[in-house]
Write an enzyme that holds these catalytic residues in place. Sequence first.
Site, PDB file in Angstrom:
ATOM      1  N   THR A  75       0.920  -1.092  -0.323  1.00 30.41           N
ATOM      2  CA  THR A  75      -0.116  -0.110  -0.044  1.00 30.41           C
ATOM      3  C   THR A  75       0.633   0.938   0.120  1.00 30.41           C
ATOM      4  O   THR A  75       0.608   2.281  -1.045  1.00 30.41           O
ATOM      5  CB  THR A  75      -0.710  -0.159   1.186  1.00 30.41           C
ATOM      6  OG1 THR A  75      -1.769  -1.089   1.500  1.00 30.41           O
ATOM      7  CG2 THR A  75      -1.967   1.144   1.614  1.00 30.41           C
ATOM      8  N   HIS A 204       4.087  -9.831   3.435  1.00 33.96           N
ATOM      9  CA  HIS A 204       3.615 -11.201   3.857  1.00 33.96           C
ATOM     10  C   HIS A 204       1.944 -11.869   2.633  1.00 33.96           C
ATOM     11  O   HIS A 204       1.717 -12.488   3.416  1.00 33.96           O
ATOM     12  CB  HIS A 204       2.163 -10.186   5.187  1.00 33.96           C
ATOM     13  CG  HIS A 204       1.162  -9.359   4.388  1.00 33.96           C
ATOM     14  ND1 HIS A 204      -0.157 -10.187   4.254  1.00 33.96           N
ATOM     15  CD2 HIS A 204       0.848  -8.137   3.634  1.00 33.96           C
ATOM     16  CE1 HIS A 204      -0.876  -9.006   3.761  1.00 33.96           C
ATOM     17  NE2 HIS A 204      -0.186  -8.143   3.563  1.00 33.96           N
ATOM     18  N   THR A 243      13.247   5.229  10.171  1.00 29.97           N
ATOM     19  CA  THR A 243      13.959   4.208  10.645  1.00 29.97           C
ATOM     20  C   THR A 243      13.893   2.940  10.770  1.00 29.97           C
ATOM     21  O   THR A 243      12.573   2.502  10.327  1.00 29.97           O
ATOM     22  CB  THR A 243      14.202   4.224  12.323  1.00 29.97           C
ATOM     23  OG1 THR A 243      14.143   5.094  12.715  1.00 29.97           O
ATOM     24  CG2 THR A 243      15.270   3.275  12.693  1.00 29.97           C
ATOM     25  N   CYS A 329     -17.225  -5.226   2.316  1.00 33.13           N
ATOM     26  CA  CYS A 329     -18.790  -4.792   3.130  1.00 33.13           C
ATOM     27  C   CYS A 329     -18.211  -4.160   3.463  1.00 33.13           C
ATOM     28  O   CYS A 329     -16.888  -3.556   4.060  1.00 33.13           O
ATOM     29  CB  CYS A 329     -18.613  -5.866   4.414  1.00 33.13           C
ATOM     30  SG  CYS A 329     -19.435  -7.388   3.967  1.00 33.13           S
TER      31      CYS A 329
HETATM   32  C1  LIG Z   1      -2.145  -7.430  -0.402  1.00 33.99           C
HETATM   33  C2  LIG Z   1      -1.805  -6.438  -1.467  1.00 33.99           C
HETATM   34  C3  LIG Z   1      -1.860  -4.842  -1.398  1.00 33.99           C
HETATM   35  C4  LIG Z   1      -1.107  -4.636  -0.149  1.00 33.99           C
HETATM   36  O1  LIG Z   1      -0.331  -5.006   0.162  1.00 33.99           O
HETATM   37  P1  LIG Z   1      -0.375  -4.525   2.061  1.00 33.99           P
HETATM   38  O2  LIG Z   1       1.618  -4.835   1.954  1.00 33.99           O
HETATM   39  O3  LIG Z   1      -0.990  -5.116   3.128  1.00 33.99           O
HETATM   40  O4  LIG Z   1      -0.233  -3.097   1.537  1.00 33.99           O
HETATM   41  C5  LIG Z   1      -1.836  -4.112  -2.807  1.00 33.99           C
HETATM   42  N1  LIG Z   1      -1.864  -4.750  -3.869  1.00 33.99           N
HETATM   43  C6  LIG Z   1      -2.121  -6.039  -3.595  1.00 33.99           C
HETATM   44  C7  LIG Z   1      -2.333  -6.196  -5.359  1.00 33.99           C
HETATM   45  C8  LIG Z   1      -2.338  -6.920  -3.145  1.00 33.99           C
HETATM   46  O5  LIG Z   1      -2.674  -7.768  -2.962  1.00 33.99           O
END
Ligand SMILES: *Cc1c(COP(=O)(O)O)cnc(C)c1O
Length: 389
Positions: A75, A204, A243, A329
């Site tokens: 993000t 993640h 940091t 939602c």
């Molecule tokens: C999960 C995802 C994000 C957001 O990533 P975060 O590391 O959770 O902020 C953005 N773009 C796509 C395609 C995602 O699958």
Amino acid sequence: MPHRPIYLDHHATTPVDERVLAAMMPYFTTHFGNPASVAHQYGWEAEAAVQQARETIAAAIHATPEEIIFTSGATEANNLAIKGVAEAYITRGRHIITVQTEHNAILDPCRYLQSLGFDVTVLPVQPDGLIDMQELERAFRPDTILVSVMAANNEIGVVQPLEAIGTLCHSRSVLFHSDAAQAIGKIPLNVQTMQIDLMSLTGHKVYAPKGIGALYVRRRNPRVQLAPQLHGGGHERGMRSGTLYPPQIVGFAAAVQLAQTEMEAEADRLTQLRDRLWQRLQSLDGIYLNGHPSQRLPGNLNISVDGVDGQALLLGLQPVVAVSSGSACTSANIEPSHVLAALGRSNNLAFASIRFGIGRFNTAAELDRVAEATIATIQALRGVAIAGA
Ligand SMILES: *Cc1c(COP(=O)(O)O)cnc(C)c1O
């Protein structure tokens, strides 16, 4: 621990791989230094680990270590790429091209820029989820500064033709950004052959912890200018102050390294599990695949189910399997997924959809249980519908 449902929501997030956790542990305690502390060994140790991680992540996408900027996730990387380019290139133009099926972390920054006076073209997709290259070509304007097209879609797993898009962008001297949050470690990514100028990554979705990601920013041919969005101590060559977080960074790199090493074998395994699930589900009538049948992530299966209520379907599956559906939602009401809507799916078929995201620790036996439960749930719901008719 009580019995928990089988986890098939790996596009939402993944567990941290034990090997990743092991690599991270020393950086919480003994090797706790701040990489920006240049005056002593604690800082040097942390800086060396961060540098090693930068090299690993850069190598995975065929970039150089100096082109990697660590962020809190995709993000933030998307926001930095889109707003950072918009601000830096405003004298060249105010037009941006993106796609209807992008993640909200792309679409929302674009909407924000629109409110500041930028023009954004949001391209539709074909019924299989792929962009139409001729539409893209027609969308370019003399004032276009940036094209942002994701590598792999988080709902339908569709993999866009990155190399063709990159080639087209560079022939017009327009920057190409790609959100590769779902793609890193799953499919080969090469910022050179794909001519990608900026690429967002996250940890993640690839068995690293939440809260760490990166933005690749090209330094040569062309050198991309970027206006920082977080100002402060001038970390990450001034492009992202704050940091650095060595345990997360080390974990992210360990996860990317593992995924790269295991990519081919794991892609084969996931494709087999996915195709077997799809084959079994097709024993029912009125089941539709969402997205291109082969140009998609190995672990992704997204289906719509005719003749059932979407909410009832999800409720019926909940005890057995953790999956997501094509509805989001919002505060007051349920809205169909903007991705499935872009494919031309009706509201009903968008609501009655299931995203199966198969991952590293899923087994064939689990997938068989999920197939059985899904078929039984759909049959039961359809039986109710018929009985009530
Ligand atoms: C999960 C995802 C994000 C957001 O990533 P975060 O590391 O959770 O902020 C953005 N773009 C796509 C395609 C995602 O699958």
